[in-house]
Write a protein that holds these residues in place. Structure first.
Motif, PDB file in Angstrom:
ATOM      1  N   LEU A  82       9.197  -2.327  -6.820  1.00 11.76           N
ATOM      2  CA  LEU A  82       9.686  -3.427  -6.532  1.00 11.76           C
ATOM      3  C   LEU A  82       8.649  -4.724  -5.926  1.00 11.76           C
ATOM      4  CD1 LEU A  82      13.114  -2.475  -4.597  1.00 11.76           C
ATOM      5  CD2 LEU A  82      12.641  -2.751  -7.179  1.00 11.76           C
ATOM      6  N   ALA A  83       7.758  -4.538  -5.285  1.00 11.08           N
ATOM      7  CA  ALA A  83       6.711  -5.387  -4.669  1.00 11.08           C
ATOM      8  C   ALA A  83       5.959  -5.907  -5.933  1.00 11.08           C
ATOM      9  CB  ALA A  83       6.073  -4.816  -3.683  1.00 11.08           C
ATOM     10  N   GLN A  84       5.707  -5.177  -6.438  1.00 12.95           N
ATOM     11  CA  GLN A  84       4.818  -5.295  -7.782  1.00 12.95           C
ATOM     12  C   GLN A  84       5.651  -6.202  -8.790  1.00 12.95           C
ATOM     13  OE1 GLN A  84       3.468  -2.332 -10.893  1.00 12.95           O
ATOM     14  NE2 GLN A  84       1.353  -2.995 -10.210  1.00 12.95           N
ATOM     15  N   LYS A  85       6.683  -5.824  -9.346  1.00 16.49           N
ATOM     16  CA  LYS A  85       7.800  -6.499 -10.216  1.00 16.49           C
ATOM     17  C   LYS A  85       8.009  -7.945  -9.763  1.00 16.49           C
ATOM     18  CE  LYS A  85      12.020  -5.643 -12.696  1.00 16.49           C
ATOM     19  NZ  LYS A  85      13.012  -4.656 -12.847  1.00 16.49           N
ATOM     20  N   TYR A  86       8.679  -7.923  -8.310  1.00 20.58           N
ATOM     21  CA  TYR A  86       8.958  -9.204  -8.029  1.00 20.58           C
ATOM     22  C   TYR A  86       8.594 -10.165  -7.208  1.00 20.58           C
ATOM     23  CZ  TYR A  86      13.378  -7.066  -9.865  1.00 20.58           C
ATOM     24  OH  TYR A  86      14.395  -6.495 -10.564  1.00 20.58           O
ATOM     25  N   ILE A  87       7.301  -9.581  -6.628  1.00 16.81           N
ATOM     26  CA  ILE A  87       6.364 -10.593  -5.827  1.00 16.81           C
ATOM     27  C   ILE A  87       5.234 -10.708  -6.438  1.00 16.81           C
ATOM     28  CG2 ILE A  87       5.399 -10.817  -3.154  1.00 16.81           C
ATOM     29  CD1 ILE A  87       8.565 -10.975  -3.695  1.00 16.81           C
ATOM     30  N   GLY A  88       4.755  -9.871  -7.301  1.00 14.38           N
ATOM     31  CA  GLY A  88       3.270  -9.643  -7.985  1.00 14.38           C
ATOM     32  C   GLY A  88       2.276  -9.245  -6.994  1.00 14.38           C
ATOM     33  N   SER A  89       2.788  -8.033  -6.010  1.00 16.66           N
ATOM     34  CA  SER A  89       1.817  -7.543  -5.213  1.00 16.66           C
ATOM     35  C   SER A  89       0.786  -6.569  -5.957  1.00 16.66           C
ATOM     36  CB  SER A  89       2.504  -6.494  -4.215  1.00 16.66           C
ATOM     37  OG  SER A  89       3.362  -7.500  -3.235  1.00 16.66           O
ATOM     38  N   ARG A  90      -0.306  -6.774  -5.155  1.00 17.46           N
ATOM     39  CA  ARG A  90      -1.414  -5.852  -5.823  1.00 17.46           C
ATOM     40  C   ARG A  90      -1.407  -4.737  -4.928  1.00 17.46           C
ATOM     41  NH1 ARG A  90      -8.298  -7.055  -6.261  1.00 17.46           N
ATOM     42  NH2 ARG A  90      -8.513  -5.172  -7.657  1.00 17.46           N
ATOM     43  N   VAL A  91      -1.093  -3.603  -5.531  1.00 19.54           N
ATOM     44  CA  VAL A  91      -0.622  -2.488  -4.581  1.00 19.54           C
ATOM     45  C   VAL A  91      -1.791  -1.574  -4.468  1.00 19.54           C
ATOM     46  CG1 VAL A  91       0.610  -0.202  -4.378  1.00 19.54           C
ATOM     47  CG2 VAL A  91       1.703  -2.191  -5.383  1.00 19.54           C
ATOM     48  N   LYS A  92      -2.390  -1.225  -3.272  1.00 17.06           N
ATOM     49  CA  LYS A  92      -3.544  -0.368  -3.019  1.00 17.06           C
ATOM     50  C   LYS A  92      -2.870   0.912  -2.612  1.00 17.06           C
ATOM     51  CE  LYS A  92      -7.372   1.158  -1.733  1.00 17.06           C
ATOM     52  NZ  LYS A  92      -8.765   0.856  -2.441  1.00 17.06           N
ATOM     53  N   VAL A  93      -3.495   2.289  -3.170  1.00 17.86           N
ATOM     54  CA  VAL A  93      -2.971   3.379  -2.950  1.00 17.86           C
ATOM     55  C   VAL A  93      -4.182   4.182  -2.290  1.00 17.86           C
ATOM     56  CG1 VAL A  93      -1.204   3.477  -5.041  1.00 17.86           C
ATOM     57  CG2 VAL A  93      -3.733   4.242  -5.479  1.00 17.86           C
ATOM     58  N   VAL A  94      -3.807   5.171  -1.385  1.00 21.07           N
ATOM     59  CA  VAL A  94      -4.841   5.734  -0.654  1.00 21.07           C
ATOM     60  C   VAL A  94      -4.417   7.532  -1.007  1.00 21.07           C
ATOM     61  CG1 VAL A  94      -5.418   4.275   0.905  1.00 21.07           C
ATOM     62  CG2 VAL A  94      -3.570   6.085   1.563  1.00 21.07           C
ATOM     63  N   GLU A  95      -5.532   8.246  -1.279  1.00 17.31           N
ATOM     64  CA  GLU A  95      -5.108   9.734  -1.334  1.00 17.31           C
ATOM     65  C   GLU A  95      -4.641  10.412   0.046  1.00 17.31           C
ATOM     66  OE1 GLU A  95      -4.988  12.942  -4.120  1.00 17.31           O
ATOM     67  OE2 GLU A  95      -5.425  11.085  -4.332  1.00 17.31           O
ATOM     68  N   ALA A 141       0.646  -1.371  -0.069  1.00 22.80           N
ATOM     69  CA  ALA A 141      -0.022  -0.100  -0.046  1.00 22.80           C
ATOM     70  C   ALA A 141       0.835   1.236   0.006  1.00 22.80           C
ATOM     71  CB  ALA A 141      -0.839  -0.101   1.222  1.00 22.80           C
ATOM     72  N   GLY A 142       0.385   2.213  -0.710  1.00 27.27           N
ATOM     73  CA  GLY A 142       1.111   3.535  -0.588  1.00 27.27           C
ATOM     74  C   GLY A 142       0.129   4.692  -0.639  1.00 27.27           C
ATOM     75  N   VAL A 143       0.508   5.759  -0.572  1.00 28.28           N
ATOM     76  CA  VAL A 143      -0.247   7.127  -0.684  1.00 28.28           C
ATOM     77  C   VAL A 143       0.102   7.908  -1.799  1.00 28.28           C
ATOM     78  CG1 VAL A 143       1.621   8.247   0.931  1.00 28.28           C
ATOM     79  CG2 VAL A 143      -0.927   9.036   0.820  1.00 28.28           C
ATOM     80  N   THR A 144      -0.640   8.613  -2.317  1.00 26.39           N
ATOM     81  CA  THR A 144      -0.364   9.553  -3.442  1.00 26.39           C
ATOM     82  C   THR A 144      -1.024  10.912  -3.393  1.00 26.39           C
ATOM     83  OG1 THR A 144      -2.363   9.034  -4.549  1.00 26.39           O
ATOM     84  CG2 THR A 144      -0.630   7.407  -5.023  1.00 26.39           C
TER      85      THR A 144
END
Length: 286
Positions: free
Chosen positions: A223-236, A160-163
Motif C-alpha cells: 500500500l505504501a509503495q502503491k499509493y505513496i510511492g515509498s521506496r521500501v527497504k527490506v532486511v533479512e 521498511a520490512g523484514v523478509t
C-alpha cells in the motif's frame, strides 16, 4: 544486522492488530488468547514491545466482545503504553483503525511499526533495524520531461520490512485447477513482520486505499509503495519470526503437540492451553 536500543534515539509507535477470529487455528478460542506459560499469547507480544524504551505508545486493535477482558489484563500487568482501538472485519481495516488511534500522539515524521500480535518473538535487533530503516529519508533527483535541464528534488518517504527465504515453491493455478506457472524461488522472499513506516506514509496510504484493498489485501508495504510511492527497504530476519497460524497436532500421551519451534523451545497444546518445553527436553516428548 546489529542494532541496539541505544541506536534508536527517536520515538517509535506500534500497531498490534489483534481482532482475528482464528479460523485457521481451529480452536474455540482465538489463538491470541490461548495461554502460554500462564499468560494469554498477546501479552507476550505486548511485553516484547512495551519494554523497549523508545516505544512510546502501542495501539492494539481488539474486537468489541474482548475489549473489557483485554483492558483488564493490560491494567493488571501495568502495560500503560497500550491503548485499545476497535478491530475491523479484515486485517487492513483493523490496522487502519490502529493507525488512526495514534493520530493524536504521532507527528507526521514519527515511525510506526506494525506487527502481528501472534508473532510472540519480537527480536530486539529486528525491531530496531526496521525502525531505523523506516526513519531514513533520502533526496532523489528527477529530471523534468521537457527540454530544459531543470532538476526537481523530492523526499523519498521510506518504508521498511523484514523478509525470510521462501521454503516452498510458489505456483500459479488457473480456475480449473491446472498449473499455469512456477515462480523462481530465488527471486522472491516471504514478507514478515514487523514493518515500519513514517506516520504520514502509512496513514496516507490507508486514506487512499480502495474497498478492494481493505477487503482482500494483506500487505502494508505494498500500500505504501502503491499509493505513496515509498521506496521500501527490506532486511533479512531470523527464523524466530514465525507466526502461530495452524494447530498442527498429533496425539501423544493425551497431549496434542503444536509443532512450532522458537527460541525458548517447543509450544505444546493441551485442552486449549499452551505450555513450553525447553529445547533440551524436546527429545523426551517427540
Amino acid at each position: 544486522m546489529s542494532q541496539s536500543n541505544d541506536a534508536v534515539d527517536f520515538p517509535v509507535f506500534v500497531v498490534l492488530p489483534s481482532s482475528g477470529t482464528g479460523e485457521r487455528f481451529g480452536a474455540p478460542l482465538p489463538k491470541q488468547y490461548q495461554i502460554i506459560n500462564g499468560m494469554p499469547l498477546f501479552l507476550h507480544t505486548v511485553s516484547a514491545f512495551h519494554r523497549l524504551p523508545y516505544v512510546k505508545v502501542i495501539a492494539m486493535t481488539v474486537s468489541k466482545d474482548r475489549r473489557e477482558y483485554v483492558q483488564s489484563l493490560l491494567e493488571t500487568h501495568n502495560f500503560h503504553k497500550v491503548r485499545i482501538a476497535e478491530g475491523g472485519v479484515t486485517r487492513h481495516r483493523s490496522i487502519y483503525n490502529g493507525v488512526k488511534a495514534l493520530k493524536g500522539v504521532c507527528a507526521p515524521s514519527d515511525v510506526v511499526l506494525i506487527h502481528d500480535v501472534v508473532r510472540i518473538f519480537a527480536d530486539n535487533e529486528v525491531v530496531s533495524a526496521v525502525a531505523m530503516a523506516a526513519n531514513e529519508t533520502g533526496i532523489s533527483e528527477k529530471f523534468a520531461s521537457n527540454k530544459t535541464d531543470t532538476v526537481m528534488l523530492y523526499i523519498i518517504l521510506k518504508a521498511a520490512g523484514v523478509t525470510r527465504p521462501l521454503t516452498s515453491t510458489v505456483i500459479g493455478v488457473d480456475a480449473d485447477g491446472y498449473l499455469t506457472e512456477s515462480l523462481d524461488r530465488s527471486k522472491f522472499k516471504a514478507s514478515e513482520m514487523p514493518q515500519g513506516f513514517m506516520y504520514s506514509t502509512i496513514s496516507g496510504a490507508y486514506d487512499k486505499a480502495t474497498e478492494y484493498d481493505f477487503d482482500y489485501g494483506t500487505e502494508c508495504l505494498h500500500l505504501a509503495q502503491k499509493y505513496i510511492g515509498s521506496r521500501v527497504k527490506v532486511v533479512e530476519g531470523p527464523s524466530s519470526l514465525w507466526k502461530v497460524k495452524y494447530r498442527i497436532t498429533r496425539n501423544f500421551r493425551n497431549y496434542q503437540i503444536l509443532r512450532f519451534y522458537g527460541k525458548i523451545g517447543c509450544l505444546y497444546f493441551h485442552e486449549y492451553n499452551f505450555f513450553v518445553i525447553p529445547k533440551l527436553q524436546r527429545k523426551m516428548f517427540i
